[in-house]
Enzyme design. Structure first.
Site, PDB file in Angstrom:
ATOM      1  N   HIS A 151      -7.389  -5.973   0.843  1.00 41.93           N
ATOM      2  CA  HIS A 151      -6.203  -5.137   1.013  1.00 41.93           C
ATOM      3  C   HIS A 151      -5.333  -5.543   2.200  1.00 41.93           C
ATOM      4  CE1 HIS A 151      -4.077  -1.443  -0.080  1.00 41.93           C
ATOM      5  NE2 HIS A 151      -4.032  -1.086   1.193  1.00 41.93           N
ATOM      6  N   SER A 172       0.839  -1.195   0.000  1.00 37.19           N
ATOM      7  CA  SER A 172       0.000   0.000   0.000  1.00 37.19           C
ATOM      8  C   SER A 172       0.879   1.253   0.000  1.00 37.19           C
ATOM      9  CB  SER A 172      -0.962  -0.051   1.196  1.00 37.19           C
ATOM     10  OG  SER A 172      -1.966   0.930   1.079  1.00 37.19           O
ATOM     11  N   ASP A 190     -10.094  -5.695  -3.201  1.00 40.34           N
ATOM     12  CA  ASP A 190      -9.503  -4.586  -2.461  1.00 40.34           C
ATOM     13  C   ASP A 190     -10.403  -3.360  -2.602  1.00 40.34           C
ATOM     14  OD1 ASP A 190      -7.891  -2.353  -1.707  1.00 40.34           O
ATOM     15  OD2 ASP A 190      -6.072  -3.464  -2.187  1.00 40.34           O
TER      16      ASP A 190
END
Length: 287
Positions: free
Chosen positions: A261, A149, A228
């Site tokens: 995620h 991320s 995600d």
């Protein structure tokens, strides 16, 4: 380690998981990091630096990923920095989960009041990596970088901003075009100022577009979960994919149906990344 306080040490898959603190010159504050040392540590040992995402600490990847099992098998040391300075007492530093504390974005801020301490790019490349390499005899030509991320953004941008520093790069669900992303635009405006031209120096997609030749000829690996919740609004993997295609940079972008995620996603595919880096680093050493 010289000038480093070891806060905790844990036996792990025959190696040692350390949690450490040291006084950082670049940051101007104490910084913490995690370090996994495989059982077969030697002067030829390779190292993977993993950069974590928003709100994470130096403990997150160590505790949640399960990476130590494969790292121990392959003889790869793991370096896990914290995600930002802490204790700077900058007004507003902890007001938002996606900016300030826990959200350093792996860049050197140029805008006050952040520019004094928010120097994560220089800290990682100029200070922390050299410290760990020197104190543990890591082979400086055998350094890989990966992240998730915000940390995936960091891994890609540091790899592109510092040619020759990293022999291999991969990412999980990176913020791949932060100049378009609400997270990235918020961070860049506050850390760097209002001019979008300055943001491109820390945007992986824009950095890749500027390459005159493929910077990682053996390839880059990215894994992206298609469940995600951030993929369409924040991450833009397709933008980085297009930039790689334009400069003929080999990229394996794996899209996984049903994965989100979080760390269930990371722990599922972390072994693939470690083996990818082991192969890349071995090829780099022999080439």
């Amino acid at each position: 380690m010289s000038d480093v306080d070891i806060l905790g040490t844990h036996r792990c898959f025959g190696g040692r998981q350390l949690f450490c603190r040291h006084d950082s010159t670049e940051i101007g504050l104490p910084m913490r990091f995690g370090l996994f040392l495989p059982p077969q540590m030697s002067a030829s040992c390779s190292l993977l630096m993993f950069l974590s995402g928003l709100t994470c600490t130096e403990e997150t990847f160590a505790i949640k990923s399960g990476a130590q099992r494969t790292a121990a098998e392959l003889g790869i040391a793991l370096l896990m920095p914290d995600t930002s300075p802490r204790g700077a007492e900058v007004p507003g530093e902890a007001d938002a989960w996606d900016f300030g504390v826990g959200a350093g974005f792996y860049l050197d801020a140029t805008r006050e009041p952040w520019s004094r301490h928010w120097r994560m790019d220089s800290y990682l490349v100029r200070e922390l990596l050299p410290l760990v390499i020197a104190t543990h005899g890591i082979n400086p030509a055998q350094i890989a970088i990966c992240g998730h991320s915000m940390g995936g953004h960091g891994a890609l941008t540091l790899a592109l901003r510092h040619p020759g520093q990293f022999a291999s790069v991969s990412a999980f669900a990176p913020i791949a075009a932060p100049s378009r992303s609400p997270w990235g635009r918020k961070a860049f405006t506050n850390y760097l100022g209002d001019d979008p031209a300055t943001w491109t120096q820390h945007d992986a997609t824009e950095l890749m577009r500027r390459q005159r030749a493929p910077p990682y000829a053996q390839g880059i690996l990215i894994d992206q979960g298609m469940a995600d919740q951030y993929v369409s609004e924040q991450l833009y993997p397709e933008a980085f994919e297009a930039a790689c295609r334009d400069v003929q940079q080999p990229l394996t972008l794996r899209r996984h149906e049903g994965y989100d995620h979080g760390y269930y996603f990371i722990s599922t595919f972390i072994e693939d990344h470690l083996r990818f880096h082991h192969f890349q680093l071995s090829a780099h050493a022999s080439g």
